[in-house]
Design an enzyme around this catalytic site. Sequence first.
Site, PDB file in Angstrom:
ATOM      1  N   ASP A   8      -1.252  -5.618   4.759  1.00  0.00           N
ATOM      2  CA  ASP A   8      -1.683  -4.246   5.003  1.00  0.00           C
ATOM      3  C   ASP A   8      -2.259  -4.236   6.409  1.00  0.00           C
ATOM      4  O   ASP A   8      -3.342  -4.761   6.648  1.00  0.00           O
ATOM      5  CB  ASP A   8      -2.734  -3.850   3.958  1.00  0.00           C
ATOM      6  N   LYS A  70      -3.658   1.205  15.775  1.00  0.00           N
ATOM      7  CA  LYS A  70      -2.594   1.789  14.953  1.00  0.00           C
ATOM      8  C   LYS A  70      -2.320   3.245  15.345  1.00  0.00           C
ATOM      9  O   LYS A  70      -1.206   3.732  15.205  1.00  0.00           O
ATOM     10  CB  LYS A  70      -3.014   1.713  13.484  1.00  0.00           C
ATOM     11  N   GLU A 175       2.394   2.687   2.431  1.00  0.00           N
ATOM     12  CA  GLU A 175       1.131   2.280   1.821  1.00  0.00           C
ATOM     13  C   GLU A 175       0.888   2.885   0.437  1.00  0.00           C
ATOM     14  O   GLU A 175       0.557   2.153  -0.496  1.00  0.00           O
ATOM     15  CB  GLU A 175      -0.012   2.596   2.789  1.00  0.00           C
ATOM     16  N   ASP A 197      -4.167   8.741  -0.278  1.00  0.00           N
ATOM     17  CA  ASP A 197      -4.522   7.583   0.549  1.00  0.00           C
ATOM     18  C   ASP A 197      -5.166   8.050   1.855  1.00  0.00           C
ATOM     19  O   ASP A 197      -4.484   8.479   2.784  1.00  0.00           O
ATOM     20  CB  ASP A 197      -3.240   6.777   0.826  1.00  0.00           C
TER      21      ASP A 197
END
Lengths: 620, 232
Positions: A8, A70, A175, A197
């Site tokens: 992850d 990211k 994810e 999420d």
Amino acid sequence: MSKVVGIDLGTTNSLVAYVKDGAPVVIRDASGDALVPSVVSVGEGGSVHVGREAQRRLLTDARRTVYSVKRFMGKGREDVQHEAEHFPFRVSGEAGGVVRIGLGDKEYTPPEISALVLRELKQRAEAHFAAAGEVDNEVDRAVITVPAYFNDAQRTATRDAGRIAGLEVLRIINEPTAASLAYGLDKRHAGLIAVYDLGGGTFDISILKVEDGVFQVLSTNGDTHLGGDDVDVMLMDVVLRELGDGSAVAQPFRAADKLTPEQIQEIRKAVIQAKWDLSDRTETDIVVGEYKKHISRAEFEELIEPIVARTLEPCRQALADAGLQPSQIDEVVLVGGSTRIPRVRQAVAELFGKKPHSELNPDEVVALGAAVQADILVTGNRDMLLLDVTPLSLGIETMGGVVSKIILRNSTIPATGSEMFTTGVDNQTAVDIHVLQGERELVADNRSLARFKLRGIPPMPAGLPRVQVQFQIDANGILSAAARELRTEVEQAIEVKPSYGLTDEEVERMLLDSFEHAEADIAARLLIEARNEAESVIQATEKSLRSPEFPEIEKSELAPGERQKIESIVAGLRMVLNSSDRETIQKWTHALNDATRHLAEVMMNRSVKAALAGKNIDNM
Amino acid sequence: MAAPSELDTPRSTIQACPTCGAGAPLDAHFCPQCTKILPLPRRADYFSFVGVPRRLNLDPSLLEERFRSLSRQFHPDYFYNATPAERRASLERSSYLNDAYRTLRQPAGRIEYLLKLEGLAPDNPTEASRKVPPSLLEEVFALNEELDEIREQRADGAPAETWRARLERARQPIERKRVEHETQLEELAARWDAGSSDGERRAILESLRDRFLERNYIANLLATIERELSST
């Protein structure tokens, strides 16, 4: 056997997990910590620090420390302009090009920074396997997760990061879907699941249907720029405003613009601590040096309400796309550290009318799911199957700057779509194609993925060629394209390079520890050699075709259509030249060699004759 | 934009398995001899590819069941360690399955696809959807007039509730047409499924095509009204 892991790669923290005796487990360090902060710091002397140590350096050497990288993956310089000011590090890059991050006198692309985090996880896993007494403890393959709402460029950048870190990226998975796999392990029943999420930097909602072990995503939506980072920035603004206007009682800093990056990071650390506190308590203090600000949970909730509200619209859209009412959802799963905020939980519970699940640690559940997927890929275990969708529609530019959609959002992947192209003027041999991703009507409102030129169309009157371009989205959600002229059956491979991506050569150059990956290097070298050979054959051919005596040779010695055939193969070879498919390049090179053999013989004979004739003249 | 010509006419009814060389039926997904996945030799029609009857009223649970079952057989996840040829075949078959499932899932998708299979799809769908179907001329004319007046009203600063109410009223006859068409399409679909002779089925399909084009046109009209309503 070398090892495979699930990773992850988060905005704030990253984790690595693997399947041990049939069950996924996260790998922890000696102190039991599973999270590796996604922070990279490069010291004065070039020393590289990753994780906790890098995080500490935010307070001592902020300008040389990168976090939340990211957010920059797959982005262009223009995309991040307004955001860059929030970060202590230097954000640059050419206009229209990939973002670059300056640390000291060196510049890094986001995939390179991410690769350093990935390498840290790889090393952590290898140390774990070594400590467990495994003989072969090398970790060389991984499944890496991305937000479901990541576009093609962001996915490709993530895959590049894996390659740079020396990992074979078995699969890029979403994810929320990974999280559902982790939950699915002990709940093997049928039903409709919503996965909410909210991570450090991104928000996803996915609606899944689970039956017979098939996890079928019905729809997905989200915002790749929404998460805990935004909460932090809001809280920081509150503190900075107070410090700036002098209303606070004690103030270590006079005004925001007079603060050093390290001081700003200290404030950031303090507001994050306060945010965490407010998940368990109803009030707390933000403490920075002598400065102290009291904040209640009610105040906090009022402050972040816009962020919470921004997550609900994608939820409604995803439900609508799946053709479902909120009440039809059987279970709601929470993923991501930001779902620890009580107000977030409450809003989700209200929307779906049921209490969300949070049995699994929201920080760990994605990595666990990635490990399960990695295990499925290498063992062929068929208990579970994940069927994901593409989050954004894929289209191409047509007349008047309008997008014509070819693959609609929420299509199950892999998926294909095709479009017919023709020419606008007589004897036109190339067509420009602009590929976009997004839901809007106009080109300007969508994300430009790539532009490419479709070459090698046989010369024909306008409108006659029928070129079918087939787009393929693979199981990673990554796009490729191929073209075929239907009248002549000429096939053309097309590489779709993202507008904000790295070339294969750039990725190769960035490879970390390439000595560890001799095999990959050999493949790369063979590819380069194949390309070089192809190029020299093309050059030789074109030189012959352009030579002054060629028209005469064609008339007297070549078969009808021989030149056209050679030209079309040259065009085809050019088309495949930049692909990474060595075999195809070689196949076309051989075809060109064969097609030009006769011409080469003719030319050779003539030059021999000419040389002999010259000699005769000399002798006279 | 899949043209009808995309469906290659089968030149033979048998293919050679690239792995073992054995002959396999053209419709087989896997080699009967060596059980390896076969490449997709032609664009088989979606109904037979998925293994459901060619019907417009399709049992949704049967389609779902076939989709899951074939996904479990084709998915690239299960071919990670296979040869490049098998991996390519897995990707082709999975993609084709997903495209088929998406097309057949909705009744409208099935009608559109069936029209294409039978060579009854309009050559240029975009153009066809712009041409006003003769049976709707009256409604379209009235609506356009009404829309013009409403736009004028708005330009003159009329209060929102006035023109909104007018738009809602204008929507009603179109909405009634939509419901009417849905019912007719359902009836025609049932008749096509039950049809016994080719000639009869062809005639039904032609009516279906006309109703279907009208239905698409109506959907566009409703979208126009919706845009007008949501614009501020």
